[in-house]
Design a protein around this motif. Structure first.
Motif, PDB file in Angstrom:
ATOM      1  N   LYS A  58      17.313  72.287  46.545  1.00  0.00           N
ATOM      2  CA  LYS A  58      17.214  72.993  47.828  1.00  0.00           C
ATOM      3  C   LYS A  58      15.888  73.731  47.899  1.00  0.00           C
ATOM      4  O   LYS A  58      15.383  74.232  46.890  1.00  0.00           O
ATOM      5  N   TRP A  59      15.313  73.791  49.091  1.00  0.00           N
ATOM      6  CA  TRP A  59      14.027  74.455  49.275  1.00  0.00           C
ATOM      7  C   TRP A  59      14.085  75.909  48.807  1.00  0.00           C
ATOM      8  O   TRP A  59      13.131  76.430  48.245  1.00  0.00           O
ATOM      9  N   GLU A  63      11.460  78.039  46.417  1.00  0.00           N
ATOM     10  CA  GLU A  63      10.899  79.340  46.784  1.00  0.00           C
ATOM     11  C   GLU A  63      11.218  80.391  45.728  1.00  0.00           C
ATOM     12  O   GLU A  63      10.354  81.189  45.357  1.00  0.00           O
TER      13      GLU A  63
END
Length: 86
Positions: A58-59, A63
């Protein structure tokens, strides 16, 4: 070497790797490492994040690993690194 080629600090890079030697090399370089449990079982891997395949990534996880909210897209993949097989 790839971080140097794209003029980024290793701490701002993520290495995706399934080989134990590649995982260790990424860690020694100071990069964050996402290990793919394709060649070895999860219990054999030691990385910042372990996934079975890219569909699990997942992004928000990226991050969190980098501690940033915006990454310039021209630094996501370096063609130079792939072309030189580094």
């Amino acid at each position: 070497k790839c971080a140097e080629m794209i003029k980024r600090e290793p701490q701002k890079c993520i290495v995706f790797e399934d080989a134990l030697s590649g995982i260790k090399a990424g860690q020694r370089a100071g990069a964050k490492v996402i290990a793919l449990a394709t060649s070895h079982g999860r219990e054999e891997l030691s990385a910042d994040l372990i996934i079975d395949d890219f569909s699990q990534l997942k992004w928000e996880q990226v991050e969190a690993l980098l501690g940033v909210y915006e990454i310039p897209t021209n630094h996501l993949i370096s063609e130079k690194c792939f072309q030189r097989n580094i």
